[in-house]
Design a protein around this motif. Structure first.
Motif, PDB file in Angstrom:
ATOM      1  N   VAL A  53       1.726  -7.065   2.644  1.00 27.01           N
ATOM      2  CA  VAL A  53       1.363  -6.842   1.151  1.00 27.01           C
ATOM      3  C   VAL A  53       0.822  -5.468   0.521  1.00 27.01           C
ATOM      4  O   VAL A  53       1.108  -5.298  -0.473  1.00 27.01           O
ATOM      5  CB  VAL A  53       0.293  -7.996   1.086  1.00 27.01           C
ATOM      6  CG1 VAL A  53      -0.342  -7.788  -0.560  1.00 27.01           C
ATOM      7  CG2 VAL A  53       0.671  -9.463   0.871  1.00 27.01           C
ATOM      8  N   SER A  54       0.667  -4.767   1.571  1.00 25.10           N
ATOM      9  CA  SER A  54      -0.028  -3.297   1.497  1.00 25.10           C
ATOM     10  C   SER A  54       1.201  -2.430   0.843  1.00 25.10           C
ATOM     11  O   SER A  54       0.891  -1.468   0.384  1.00 25.10           O
ATOM     12  CB  SER A  54      -0.792  -2.891   2.414  1.00 25.10           C
ATOM     13  OG  SER A  54       0.248  -2.514   3.549  1.00 25.10           O
ATOM     14  N   PHE A  55       2.311  -3.006   1.032  1.00 22.96           N
ATOM     15  CA  PHE A  55       3.682  -2.253   0.714  1.00 22.96           C
ATOM     16  C   PHE A  55       4.166  -2.492  -0.513  1.00 22.96           C
ATOM     17  O   PHE A  55       5.375  -2.225  -0.966  1.00 22.96           O
ATOM     18  CB  PHE A  55       4.545  -2.007   1.896  1.00 22.96           C
ATOM     19  CG  PHE A  55       4.398  -1.300   3.124  1.00 22.96           C
ATOM     20  CD1 PHE A  55       4.373  -0.028   3.036  1.00 22.96           C
ATOM     21  CD2 PHE A  55       3.795  -1.974   4.322  1.00 22.96           C
ATOM     22  CE1 PHE A  55       3.779   0.867   3.919  1.00 22.96           C
ATOM     23  CE2 PHE A  55       3.223  -1.116   5.262  1.00 22.96           C
ATOM     24  CZ  PHE A  55       3.529   0.203   5.297  1.00 22.96           C
ATOM     25  N   TRP A  56       3.676  -3.789  -1.209  1.00 23.51           N
ATOM     26  CA  TRP A  56       4.126  -4.416  -2.339  1.00 23.51           C
ATOM     27  C   TRP A  56       3.971  -3.540  -3.471  1.00 23.51           C
ATOM     28  O   TRP A  56       2.824  -2.649  -3.854  1.00 23.51           O
ATOM     29  CB  TRP A  56       3.754  -5.738  -2.392  1.00 23.51           C
ATOM     30  CG  TRP A  56       4.168  -6.587  -1.524  1.00 23.51           C
ATOM     31  CD1 TRP A  56       5.202  -6.438  -0.334  1.00 23.51           C
ATOM     32  CD2 TRP A  56       4.357  -8.258  -1.405  1.00 23.51           C
ATOM     33  NE1 TRP A  56       5.557  -7.579   0.163  1.00 23.51           N
ATOM     34  CE2 TRP A  56       5.198  -8.599  -0.241  1.00 23.51           C
ATOM     35  CE3 TRP A  56       3.557  -9.139  -2.148  1.00 23.51           C
ATOM     36  CZ2 TRP A  56       5.101 -10.062  -0.030  1.00 23.51           C
ATOM     37  CZ3 TRP A  56       3.679 -10.436  -1.971  1.00 23.51           C
ATOM     38  CH2 TRP A  56       4.378 -10.891  -0.720  1.00 23.51           C
ATOM     39  N   ALA A 257     -21.451   3.117  -3.379  1.00 23.19           N
ATOM     40  CA  ALA A 257     -20.026   2.478  -3.106  1.00 23.19           C
ATOM     41  C   ALA A 257     -19.701   2.325  -1.682  1.00 23.19           C
ATOM     42  O   ALA A 257     -20.376   3.411  -0.987  1.00 23.19           O
ATOM     43  CB  ALA A 257     -19.046   3.301  -3.958  1.00 23.19           C
ATOM     44  N   SER A 258     -18.932   1.418  -1.138  1.00 23.88           N
ATOM     45  CA  SER A 258     -18.501   1.588  -0.114  1.00 23.88           C
ATOM     46  C   SER A 258     -16.975   1.084  -0.214  1.00 23.88           C
ATOM     47  O   SER A 258     -16.539   0.618  -1.179  1.00 23.88           O
ATOM     48  CB  SER A 258     -19.342   0.664   0.746  1.00 23.88           C
ATOM     49  OG  SER A 258     -19.083  -0.835   0.476  1.00 23.88           O
ATOM     50  N   VAL A 259     -16.267   1.107   0.962  1.00 22.56           N
ATOM     51  CA  VAL A 259     -14.901   0.833   1.111  1.00 22.56           C
ATOM     52  C   VAL A 259     -14.879  -0.807   0.641  1.00 22.56           C
ATOM     53  O   VAL A 259     -13.846  -1.084  -0.023  1.00 22.56           O
ATOM     54  CB  VAL A 259     -14.157   1.081   2.337  1.00 22.56           C
ATOM     55  CG1 VAL A 259     -12.762   0.551   2.596  1.00 22.56           C
ATOM     56  CG2 VAL A 259     -14.434   2.623   2.711  1.00 22.56           C
ATOM     57  N   LYS A 264     -13.336  -5.145  -2.851  1.00 27.45           N
ATOM     58  CA  LYS A 264     -13.790  -6.413  -3.728  1.00 27.45           C
ATOM     59  C   LYS A 264     -13.400  -6.214  -5.309  1.00 27.45           C
ATOM     60  O   LYS A 264     -13.034  -7.032  -5.860  1.00 27.45           O
ATOM     61  CB  LYS A 264     -15.266  -6.662  -3.439  1.00 27.45           C
ATOM     62  CG  LYS A 264     -15.866  -7.824  -4.151  1.00 27.45           C
ATOM     63  CD  LYS A 264     -16.695  -7.339  -5.361  1.00 27.45           C
ATOM     64  CE  LYS A 264     -17.318  -8.672  -5.704  1.00 27.45           C
ATOM     65  NZ  LYS A 264     -18.126  -8.568  -7.051  1.00 27.45           N
ATOM     66  N   ASN A 265     -13.737  -4.988  -5.788  1.00 28.90           N
ATOM     67  CA  ASN A 265     -13.464  -4.616  -6.871  1.00 28.90           C
ATOM     68  C   ASN A 265     -11.839  -4.777  -7.336  1.00 28.90           C
ATOM     69  O   ASN A 265     -11.404  -5.228  -8.391  1.00 28.90           O
ATOM     70  CB  ASN A 265     -14.039  -3.148  -7.411  1.00 28.90           C
ATOM     71  CG  ASN A 265     -15.649  -3.266  -7.581  1.00 28.90           C
ATOM     72  OD1 ASN A 265     -16.386  -4.417  -7.569  1.00 28.90           O
ATOM     73  ND2 ASN A 265     -16.161  -2.106  -7.213  1.00 28.90           N
ATOM     74  N   GLN A 266     -11.172  -4.141  -6.455  1.00 22.01           N
ATOM     75  CA  GLN A 266      -9.820  -3.943  -6.628  1.00 22.01           C
ATOM     76  C   GLN A 266      -9.284  -5.719  -6.532  1.00 22.01           C
ATOM     77  O   GLN A 266      -8.371  -5.969  -7.393  1.00 22.01           O
ATOM     78  CB  GLN A 266      -9.125  -3.543  -5.260  1.00 22.01           C
ATOM     79  CG  GLN A 266      -9.084  -2.020  -5.680  1.00 22.01           C
ATOM     80  CD  GLN A 266      -8.700  -1.283  -4.405  1.00 22.01           C
ATOM     81  OE1 GLN A 266      -8.546  -1.524  -3.323  1.00 22.01           O
ATOM     82  NE2 GLN A 266      -8.277   0.129  -4.702  1.00 22.01           N
ATOM     83  N   MET A 267      -9.882  -6.450  -5.696  1.00 24.00           N
ATOM     84  CA  MET A 267      -9.097  -7.757  -5.796  1.00 24.00           C
ATOM     85  C   MET A 267      -9.649  -8.650  -7.030  1.00 24.00           C
ATOM     86  O   MET A 267      -8.929  -9.485  -7.395  1.00 24.00           O
ATOM     87  CB  MET A 267      -9.791  -8.651  -4.523  1.00 24.00           C
ATOM     88  CG  MET A 267      -9.109  -8.395  -3.355  1.00 24.00           C
ATOM     89  SD  MET A 267      -9.582  -8.855  -1.863  1.00 24.00           S
ATOM     90  CE  MET A 267     -11.277  -8.476  -1.593  1.00 24.00           C
ATOM     91  N   ALA A 275      -5.622  -3.145  -2.632  1.00 20.77           N
ATOM     92  CA  ALA A 275      -6.937  -3.682  -1.439  1.00 20.77           C
ATOM     93  C   ALA A 275      -6.542  -3.850  -0.166  1.00 20.77           C
ATOM     94  O   ALA A 275      -7.106  -3.495   0.872  1.00 20.77           O
ATOM     95  CB  ALA A 275      -7.589  -4.875  -2.055  1.00 20.77           C
ATOM     96  N   ALA A 276      -5.188  -4.343   0.065  1.00 20.11           N
ATOM     97  CA  ALA A 276      -4.625  -4.403   1.062  1.00 20.11           C
ATOM     98  C   ALA A 276      -4.242  -3.073   1.947  1.00 20.11           C
ATOM     99  O   ALA A 276      -4.502  -2.963   3.066  1.00 20.11           O
ATOM    100  CB  ALA A 276      -3.141  -5.181   1.267  1.00 20.11           C
TER     101      ALA A 276
END
Length: 303
Positions: A53-56, A257-259, A264-267, A275-276
């Motif tokens: 999914v990280s490449f979508w 902030a943290s990764v 979580k904000n991106q999702m 996020a992936a």
């Protein structure tokens, strides 16, 4: 005649031996198959899906199967992202140092200053009492203690030690670190305590008979033998801190902030491929840190 009868018996024994050998070779694989299936279905497959999914591609409404490196270029090419990663690593290092210091001395006290095994177990169970409640409740319980009108500020103002309430006690990086240390110290205490309990007490007595002081015994005997437990506790604490977003969000009041919080904000904005990509980078970073720990300390002694 006797030789003729023995030859068929030997010939019949050879297939039976082959069957036993073949069954013995397959048995370990059959025994490990259920665990391999569980790990493959619930650990390996989700990681593979995250990588895919990280490449979508994506927009505000949906995701589109594709093979793009845009998500990774956004992660690795943004100064804001790098700053967030550095902030997360900073939290991990500070919390690790504090939990290691506190956890070692708690484990050392339980292992060497409590004489009876029963009392050791009782005191160790007392350390686990906070885990009967959820992390969220234990984290939120700090708010009435650290708040502007909380217990600490009210006491300091009434005693005249400060003219007004201290603002940085709550909704700050100090509050984040304090809550994380409270949440994760036991994950450092447990493996170190387990390691210290395995140390042969005769080694300590031999060092003392040789004229070593208490600090020399601690530095040259106990700490080297406790390194596997310290390494296991480090892996637990670092991985938990790197993946923690709720503590950072609540205890910093949105000022840090943290990764994990960024993911979580991106999702929440349906930016799952981004996020992936962050999850893959974070996983690689954590694995590199764990690999570095394993290169320094051999934890197989504890397994």
């Amino acid at each position: 005649m006797t030789v003729a009868l023995e030859r068929p018996a030997i010939a019949a024994a050879k297939p039976a031996r082959r069957r036993r050998l073949s069954l013995g070779a397959v048995t370990p694989y059959l025994q490990s198959a259920p665990l391999a299936l569980i790990l493959g279905a619930f650990l390996l497959l989700p990681i593979v899906m995250i990588v895919v999914v990280s490449f979508w591609d994506y927009d505000f409404a949906a995701m589109y199967p594709d093979f793009l490196t845009t998500n990774y270029s956004d992660v690795l090419g943004s100064w804001v992202t790098w700053k967030t990663y550095l902030n997360t690593i900073k939290f991990a290092v500070i919390v690790w140092a504090l939990t290691l210091f506190i956890g070692f001395w708690v484990a050392y006290f339980l292992a060497f200053h409590i004489r009876t095994t029963a009392m050791q177990m009782v005191l160790f169970l007392v350390c686990t009492v906070p885990f009967l409640t959820s992390n969220i409740i234990r984290m939120i319980s700090w708010i009435p203690v650290l708040g502007r009108n909380g217990l600490i500020n009210s006491t300091l103002v009434q005693l005249g030690l400060v003219p007004k309430p201290i603002e940085w006690l709550l909704y700050s990086e100090f509050a984040v670190v304090l809550a994380m240390v409270h949440l994760y110290t036991l994950f450092m205490v447990t493996p170190i305590f387990n390691t210290l309990m395995r140390i042969d007490k005769s080694l300590v007595e031999a060092a003392r008979d040789a004229g070593a002081s208490g600090w020399q015994v601690l530095w040259n005997v106990i700490i080297p033998l406790a390194k596997p437990g310290m390494a296991i506790g480090t892996i637990f604490v670092v991985t938990l801190v790197m993946a923690d977003f709720s503590t950072v969000q609540v205890m910093s009041g949105g000022q840090s902030a943290s990764v994990a919080l960024m993911m979580k904000n991106q999702m929440s904005l349906l930016q799952y491929p981004a996020a992936a990509a962050n999850a893959v980078v974070l996983l690689v970073l954590v694995l590199l840190m764990v690999a570095g720990i394993l290169r320094i300390v051999d934890i197989r002694k504890e397994l």
